[in-house]
Design an enzyme around this catalytic site. Structure first.
Site, PDB file in Angstrom:
ATOM      1  N   SER A 193      -1.255  -2.564  -9.267  1.00 37.92           N
ATOM      2  CA  SER A 193      -0.861  -1.187  -8.973  1.00 37.92           C
ATOM      3  C   SER A 193       0.590  -1.075  -8.529  1.00 37.92           C
ATOM      4  CB  SER A 193      -1.762  -0.615  -7.876  1.00 37.92           C
ATOM      5  OG  SER A 193      -1.438  -1.216  -6.623  1.00 37.92           O
ATOM      6  N   CYS A 194       1.040   0.163  -8.440  1.00 30.30           N
ATOM      7  CA  CYS A 194       2.413   0.440  -8.011  1.00 30.30           C
ATOM      8  C   CYS A 194       2.684  -0.108  -6.616  1.00 30.30           C
ATOM      9  CB  CYS A 194       2.682   1.941  -8.053  1.00 30.30           C
ATOM     10  SG  CYS A 194       1.445   2.938  -7.180  1.00 30.30           S
TER      11      CYS A 194
ATOM     12  N   HIS B 113      -5.083  -2.848  -0.243  1.00 30.80           N
ATOM     13  CA  HIS B 113      -3.795  -3.285  -0.781  1.00 30.80           C
ATOM     14  C   HIS B 113      -3.478  -4.739  -0.435  1.00 30.80           C
ATOM     15  CE1 HIS B 113      -3.731   1.124  -0.221  1.00 30.80           C
ATOM     16  NE2 HIS B 113      -3.154   1.112  -1.419  1.00 30.80           N
ATOM     17  N   GLY B 114      -3.824  -5.154   0.790  1.00 35.06           N
ATOM     18  CA  GLY B 114      -3.577  -6.537   1.177  1.00 35.06           C
ATOM     19  C   GLY B 114      -4.346  -7.532   0.321  1.00 35.06           C
TER      20      GLY B 114
END
EC number: 1.2.1.59
Length: 340
Positions: A140-141, A195-196
């Protein structure tokens, strides 16, 4: 010349199509849409051969006067690789129902889950691991932005742990259905956010070193990250120097007027970027600080575009077009006009 099929001509797909078209060693043989809308019409106007992503829907495009070449099954045999830019969750079905069935290499996007692919791609970290693989996820971004910055930091010191707060945009500029409009939303309300662990799929050695939390705010332009990275020791100057030496990440100065995501987007407009895309990650120079071996910095992420050059490099890696990731990065950057 690699033949690339773009399955899903939306926010990411249309950008990938344009980026592929800029390269000297690959070409777009077709793009797909599920329904006839302005994006389908624009694809044809730009010279792309348009196919229905769903078999049997060709007549819907014809009724709207949009030139349609057939459906995805009429073109997929010609493709060397498919870049799947379908909404999150659809890529998994496409892997099983289309790409594996037709023995086609495919890149899916960050909205798909890591267990359904062979590996997760970032040009700096996992180019070699993805070399020659068949099904890969371009992350992802937000993960892309974090991977680039952590690469820069890791090049100048050893990372012990990282804590990141992500301030996420509420919706893309063309999305009138999402929000919030008047709220700040913990998303998710639990810590850590996903995200991590996603960074860990790209950089396995960081799997237990990074924890993230995320909130959504009422803006559409960009995400922001606030990083706190504990290291074995470095200096502010060394961190800034590492950032400037790392591809696709650079420093900006609030003192020079680039003091918000709004002015950064204005900068992208002023340098003539298509769709005001900023493929690079801007880090505020004033935010970089080192206290007791802990690095602090803030950066912005243009959610619609920072993953685009990674998709191009991923094509080269999977098709064994270039062994050296830095050479691929340089080729992509030169063709697209990326700053560095």
């Amino acid at each position: 010349m690699a033949k690339v099929l773009i399955n899903g001509y939306g926010s990411i797909g249309k950008r990938v199509a344009d980026a592929v078209s800029m390269q000297k060693d690959m070409e777009v043989i077709g793009v797909t849409k599920t329904r006839p809308n302005f994006e389908a019409d624009m694809a044809v106007q730009k010279g792309y051969d348009l196919y229905s992503a769903v078999e049997g829907r060709e007549s819907l495009f014809e009724e709207k006067g949009i030139d349609i070449q057939g459906n995805i099954f009429d073109i997929i045999e010609e493709a060397d690789i498919v870049v799947d830019c379908a909404p999150g969750g659809i890529g998994k079905d496409n892997i099983e129902n289309i790409y594996k069935k037709y023995n086609k290499k495919a890149i899916v996007q960050g909205g798909e889950k890591a267990p359904f692919v062979e590996d997760s791609f970032n040009s700096l970290w996992s180019y070699d691991r993805c070399y020659g693989k068949n099904i890969i996820r371009a992350v992802s971004c937000n993960t892309t932005g974090l991977c680039r910055t952590l690469y820069a930091i890791n090049s100048t010191t050893d990372i012990l742990k990282a804590r990141v707060v992500l301030i996420r945009r509420g919706a893309d500029p063309n999305d009138a259905k999402r929000g919030p409009i008047n709220a700040i939303v913990p998303n998710p309300p639990t810590v850590p956010s996903h995200h991590g662990p996603d960074v860990g799929t790209v950089i396995p050695e960081f799997k237990d070193k990074i924890i993230t939390s995320a909130i959504i705010v009422p803006t559409t332009l960009m995400h922001m990250h606030s990083l706190m990275v504990e290291t074995t020791g470095t200096t502010k100057d060394d961190v800034i120097d590492a950032i400037e030496k790392t591809p696709r990440i650079f420093t900006v100065s609030a003192e020079n007027g680039l003091d918000s995501t709004a002015t950064i987007i204005e900068y992208a407009r002023d340098i003539g970027r298509p769709r005001y895309d900023l493929w690079e990650i801007p880090v505020w120079e004033e935010s970089v600080n080192v206290v007791d071996n802990e690095i602090f910095l803030m950066q912005a992420v243009h959610q619609e575009s920072d993953v685009i050059p990674e998709n191009i490099d991923c094509i080269r890696s999977m098709l064994k077009m270039e062994e050296d990731n830095i050479k691929s990065i340089e080729m992509t950057n030169k063709a697209m006009g990326i700053l560095k």
